[in-house]
Design an enzyme around this catalytic site. Structure first.
Site, mmCIF file in Angstrom:
data_model
loop_
_atom_site.group_PDB
_atom_site.id
_atom_site.type_symbol
_atom_site.label_atom_id
_atom_site.label_comp_id
_atom_site.label_asym_id
_atom_site.label_seq_id
_atom_site.Cartn_x
_atom_site.Cartn_y
_atom_site.Cartn_z
ATOM 1 C CG ASN A 9 -1.725 1.204 1.444
ATOM 2 O OD1 ASN A 9 -1.812 2.043 0.544
ATOM 3 N ND2 ASN A 9 -2.350 1.329 2.608
ATOM 4 C CE LYS A 11 -0.273 3.254 4.763
ATOM 5 N NZ LYS A 11 -0.196 3.372 6.196
ATOM 6 C CG HIS A 94 -5.812 1.948 5.237
ATOM 7 N ND1 HIS A 94 -5.424 2.913 6.131
ATOM 8 C CD2 HIS A 94 -4.777 1.081 5.136
ATOM 9 C CE1 HIS A 94 -4.194 2.630 6.543
ATOM 10 N NE2 HIS A 94 -3.775 1.532 5.950
ATOM 11 C CD GLU A 96 -3.070 5.562 6.738
ATOM 12 O OE1 GLU A 96 -2.999 5.649 5.501
ATOM 13 O OE2 GLU A 96 -2.186 4.994 7.425
ATOM 14 C CD GLU A 166 -3.582 -2.510 7.326
ATOM 15 O OE1 GLU A 166 -2.465 -2.735 6.861
ATOM 16 O OE2 GLU A 166 -4.230 -1.484 7.084
ATOM 17 N N GLY A 172 2.380 2.165 10.820
ATOM 18 C CA GLY A 172 3.351 3.244 10.673
ATOM 19 C C GLY A 172 4.062 3.627 11.964
ATOM 20 C CB SER A 212 5.076 -1.861 12.216
ATOM 21 O OG SER A 212 4.697 -0.515 12.435
HETATM 22 P P1 PGA Z 1 2.714 0.195 7.712
HETATM 23 O O1 PGA Z 1 1.256 0.423 7.109
HETATM 24 O O2 PGA Z 1 3.244 -1.082 7.107
HETATM 25 O O3 PGA Z 1 3.501 1.392 7.299
HETATM 26 O O4 PGA Z 1 2.564 0.092 9.199
HETATM 27 C C1 PGA Z 1 0.392 -0.652 6.864
HETATM 28 C C2 PGA Z 1 -0.888 -0.126 6.272
HETATM 29 O O5 PGA Z 1 -1.329 0.955 6.661
HETATM 30 O O6 PGA Z 1 -1.501 -0.770 5.387
#
Ligand code: PGA
Length: 249
Positions: A9, A11, A94, A96, A166, A172, A212
Site C-alpha cells: 500500500n 499510500k 483502511h 486512514e 490492521e 506506521g 509495521s
Molecule cells: P505500515 O502500514 O506497514 O507502514 O505500518 C500498513 C498499512 O497501513 O496498510
C-alpha cells in the site's frame, strides 16, 4: 484454497516517475511461485504500472474507490474506472480512510458491493485503536467492523473478499502486533466467518496482517496458521524491503 498474498500500500507516496521505477524493480524480482503480490498504487499510477507488469503473480490494486458509480462527484474515482486500468484489487476501509475521511461501516459496505460488482477484489481492512485494545474491546470492535462491512454479502460474493487485520496502533509506528496477537485475532476472524458462512468459506478466506510488517518480522508473523500474508505500508516503498517480505513465506 486460500491464497498467500503480499500487498503493498503505497499510500500518498511516489511521483509517477518514482512509482514507475519501483514497479519495474518489483516486477523484475517477483517470482511466479504461487504467492500473489499486489501493488496498490495511487490512482494516477495505475495505468503506467499495469503496463509494466509482466509476471503472472503480480497484480495491481487501488487504495480506495468512490461510493457512487458515476456522475457529478468531483475528484472521485469509480470502480469501473479502476477496473478499466487493468487493476484487480481495491483496498476498502483502511483505518486512514475510516478516521481522516469519516468512512463508516455503512459506506464501506456500499463500496465493497460496488467493487464486487465491478469484478474487483476488495481488500477489506479492520482493526482496533490502542485504547480499544487496552480496554479489552479489540475482538468486539473487529467483529463489528466485519459484520457490518461484509456479512450481508452472499456466500458467493464473500468468497471473493480478502480481509486485512490492521491494528491501528501498529500502522506506521514501528510497533507491530506480536505473532501471538496476530494469530489470536486472525483465528477469531476465521471463526467468525465460519459461524456465518461455514467452515469451507472460512478456510478459503485469505486474512492478511498489516501494521509495521517488515522483512525482520514477516517470517514469524506469516508462520502463523491463520496469517495468510501482509498488507504493507512503509516497507512497500522500497523494493528490497518489500521483496524481503514476499520472500518471508
Ligand atoms: P505500515 O502500514 O506497514 O507502514 O505500518 C500498513 C498499512 O497501513 O496498510
Amino acid at each position: 484454497m486460500r491464497k498467500k498474498i503480499v500487498a503493498g500500500n503505497w499510500k500518498m507516496n511516489k511521483t509517477l516517475q518514482e512509482g514507475i521505477e519501483l514497479a519495474r524493480t518489483v516486477n523484475r524480482q517477483v517470482e511466479d511461485n504461487g504467492i500473489v503480490v499486489v501493488l496498490c498504487t495511487p490512482f494516477i499510477h495505475l495505468t503506467e504500472v499495469r503496463n509494466i507488469i509482466t509476471k503472472d503473480s503480480l497484480f495491481l490494486g487501488a487504495q480506495n474507490c468512490a461510493s457512487e458509480t458515476s456522475g457529478a462527484f468531483t475528484g472521485e474515482v469509480s470502480v469501473d474506472m479502476i477496473k478499466s486500468t487493468g487493476a484487480d484489487y481495491v483496498i476498502i476501509g483502511h483505518s486512514e480512510r475510516r478516521s481522516y475521511y469519516n468512512e463508516d461501516d455503512a459506506l464501506l459496505n456500499k463500496k465493497v458491493k460496488l467493487a464486487l460488482a465491478a469484478e474487483l477484489t476488495p481488500i477489506f481492512c479492520c482493526g482496533e485503536v490502542l485504547a480499544e485494545r487496552q480496554a479489552g474491546n479489540h475482538m468486539r470492535v473487529v467483529k463489528t467492523q466485519i459484520e457490518k462491512g461484509l456479512f450481508d454479502l452472499s456466500i458467493d460474493d464473500f468468497s471473493k473478499v480478502v480481509i486485512a487485520y490492521e491494528p491501528v496502533w501498529a500502522i506506521g509506528t514501528g510497533v507491530n502486533a506480536t505473532s501471538d496477537q496476530a494469530q489470536e485475532m486472525h483465528k477469531a476472524i476465521r471463526e467468525l466467518v465460519a459461524e456465518k458462512y461455514g467452515n469451507l468459506a472460512a478456510d478459503n478466506t485469505s486474512i492478511l496482517y498489516g501494521g509495521s510488517c517488515k522483512p525482520s518480522n514477516a517470517k514469524e508473523l506469516f508462520a502463523n496458521p491463520d496469517v495468510d500474508g501482509g498488507l504493507i505500508g512503509g516497507a512497500s516503498l522500497n523494493a528490497a524491503d518489500f521483496m524481503g517480505i514476499v520472500s518471508a513465506f
